[in-house]
Design a protein around this motif. Sequence first.
Motif, short mmCIF file in Angstrom:
data_model
loop_
_atom_site.label_atom_id
_atom_site.label_comp_id
_atom_site.label_asym_id
_atom_site.label_seq_id
_atom_site.Cartn_x
_atom_site.Cartn_y
_atom_site.Cartn_z
N ASP A 86 -14.97 -4.52 -5.93
CA ASP A 86 -14.62 -5.86 -5.59
C ASP A 86 -15.83 -7.00 -5.95
N HIS B 250 1.05 -1.08 -0.19
CA HIS B 250 0.01 0.18 -0.10
C HIS B 250 1.02 1.27 0.10
N HIS C 257 -5.96 -14.60 -7.93
CA HIS C 257 -7.06 -15.06 -7.68
C HIS C 257 -8.22 -15.54 -8.93
N LEU C 258 -7.50 -15.02 -10.24
CA LEU C 258 -8.21 -15.30 -11.33
C LEU C 258 -7.89 -16.58 -11.86
N ILE D 252 -3.81 -4.73 -6.19
CA ILE D 252 -2.86 -5.25 -5.58
C ILE D 252 -3.28 -6.79 -4.98
N SER E 149 -11.23 -5.22 -1.58
CA SER E 149 -11.69 -5.86 -0.20
C SER E 149 -12.28 -4.90 0.77
N LEU F 42 -4.38 -9.29 -6.53
CA LEU F 42 -5.83 -9.71 -7.06
C LEU F 42 -5.63 -10.88 -8.36
N ASN G 85 -16.72 -9.08 -4.08
CA ASN G 85 -17.44 -9.65 -2.74
C ASN G 85 -17.89 -8.25 -2.27
N GLY H 237 -18.67 -5.88 -8.33
CA GLY H 237 -18.49 -6.20 -9.73
C GLY H 237 -17.09 -6.92 -9.90
N SER H 238 -17.03 -7.76 -11.15
CA SER H 238 -15.98 -8.56 -11.53
C SER H 238 -14.89 -7.68 -12.43
N GLY I 133 -10.10 -4.90 -6.66
CA GLY I 133 -10.35 -5.98 -5.61
C GLY I 133 -9.95 -5.33 -4.60
N1 SAM Z 1 -6.25 -5.68 -2.76
C1 SAM Z 1 -6.65 -5.91 -1.46
C2 SAM Z 1 -5.10 -5.79 -0.75
O1 SAM Z 1 -4.23 -5.12 -1.15
O2 SAM Z 1 -5.14 -6.13 0.50
C3 SAM Z 1 -6.99 -7.25 -1.32
C4 SAM Z 1 -6.55 -8.27 -1.99
S1 SAM Z 1 -7.43 -9.82 -1.55
C5 SAM Z 1 -6.10 -10.77 -1.43
C6 SAM Z 1 -8.02 -10.29 -3.04
C7 SAM Z 1 -9.63 -9.48 -3.33
O3 SAM Z 1 -9.83 -9.80 -4.90
C8 SAM Z 1 -10.51 -9.97 -2.43
O4 SAM Z 1 -11.28 -8.98 -1.99
C9 SAM Z 1 -11.42 -10.62 -3.51
O5 SAM Z 1 -12.86 -10.57 -3.25
C10 SAM Z 1 -11.18 -9.70 -4.83
N2 SAM Z 1 -11.57 -10.43 -6.22
C11 SAM Z 1 -11.38 -11.81 -6.40
N3 SAM Z 1 -11.63 -12.05 -7.58
C12 SAM Z 1 -12.26 -10.84 -8.11
C13 SAM Z 1 -13.01 -10.42 -9.33
N4 SAM Z 1 -12.93 -11.20 -10.51
N5 SAM Z 1 -13.23 -9.10 -9.65
C14 SAM Z 1 -13.14 -8.14 -8.47
N6 SAM Z 1 -12.49 -8.62 -7.28
C15 SAM Z 1 -12.16 -9.66 -7.08
#
Ligand code: SAM
Length: 407
Positions: free
Chosen positions: A56, A14, A114-115, A109, A35, A111, A58, A91-92, A33
């Motif tokens: 995000d 950050h 996770h895809l 950051i 969070s 993110l 979620n 949203g995604s 993302g």
């Molecule tokens: N960016 C934050 C940080 O710096 O700590 C949180 C990172 S966390 C490891 C990953 C985040 O990406 C989660 O909150 C998750 O819900 C989000 N995420 C995962 N797939 C996503 C998608 N397709 N679109 C948007 N957000 C997504």
Amino acid sequence: MDPVFNPPLHRQRHQFVLDFVKKNKPKKVVDLGCSDCTLLKKLKFHREIELLAGVDINGATVKKKMRALAPMSTDYLQPTYDQLRVELYQGSVTQRDARLRGFDLVTCIELIEHLTLADVELFSAVVFGYMTPKAVIISTPNSEFNALFPGVTGFRHSDHKFEWTRAEFRSWAMKVCLDHDYEVEFTGVGKASPGQQESIGFCSQIGVFHRLGLRDSCNTALADSGDDVCSYTLLHSINYPTLRDNNTMRRVLVSEVLYWAEKLKNRWMEEMTFGLTESEQCMEEMEEMQTACGGKEMTTEVEQCDEVLDLSESHRCVSIPLAVLWSSCPKVCALSGSLTNLRHILMDNPEIKLNQDGSAVLVQYQEDDRDTEEVDVDLDDSGFAETRRFSHPAEQEDWDAEAAAAL
Ligand code: SAM
């Protein structure tokens, strides 16, 4: 090596973004993302940012702590000319949303890992091909560093779909740059020990992308093609108070006028109480204010100083000329811009009472203001202090006469 970082790695990531923002001063920033909005909460203090958005998948996590993004009481009490709007979306990042186009900075950051790789392709097209921000910061784990984590055999987190080596990250990033006309620099946070840094790299690898701008015409074509899809759900939006907003400016101006009118009234009360050569003091203060306001026009207002405070006994009001208010208070002066403007603004305000020709503010005069005032004057024991406590304006005149005679 024990890969425990100080400050913790998430804070270092950050901080990297915050340093970039400090240096590059983007006006529109979106955190993909986001969070629980941790990074957004830090970004909101960078007042050069005018639009701060978070996305995000979620929504529940976003909502959990989003209240911390609300303006603080000082933002309402002492707004500045800075402006800030915060928008949070569910949203995604694999889907387009026209509201996120044209940003100066996109941060992403930890993110992309996770895809799925198929979704990473969609993400690249959405961010670099559709949103086309001026700059993008992407951080993701460097799998080469995992060897330094004792006991980690697979990925660092169970939800990770992949973790890239530096070469894999580089290869994806270079392709993105070629496809979408960006350039990229590689760096990271979380250093290995000096002997290992070269061969292993940072714990979190970071790509900083800059748009080269050669395909602006292509982006304009996209914008004009009616491609204004809004696939995200707006969870929350808020405008911070700003003096650029007419209502906020008027609210602050009125409270400033009320404050200064009261202050000038009290000064008058003191003058009546102590019989000081207040007009001299007043002249000095006005001259200081004149320098602060830098207005030539003020000379005439300063000259009116002698008639500043006039007790209108029949209405139980103290009358304070707008000219004096305007020249006494630099903030009133700056906010209103001109005496005419000040008059127009105050005329419309129900909290302010003006005299008949609109040239003065009338401040209510409480009988108590003078009846009960027990002012302890530190004079010698000539008995003046006792004499100076009075309960009615008429008594002031008597006292003046008595005092003059005694002297
Ligand atoms: N960016 C934050 C940080 O710096 O700590 C949180 C990172 S966390 C490891 C990953 C985040 O990406 C989660 O909150 C998750 O819900 C989000 N995420 C995962 N797939 C996503 C998608 N397709 N679109 C948007 N957000 C997504």
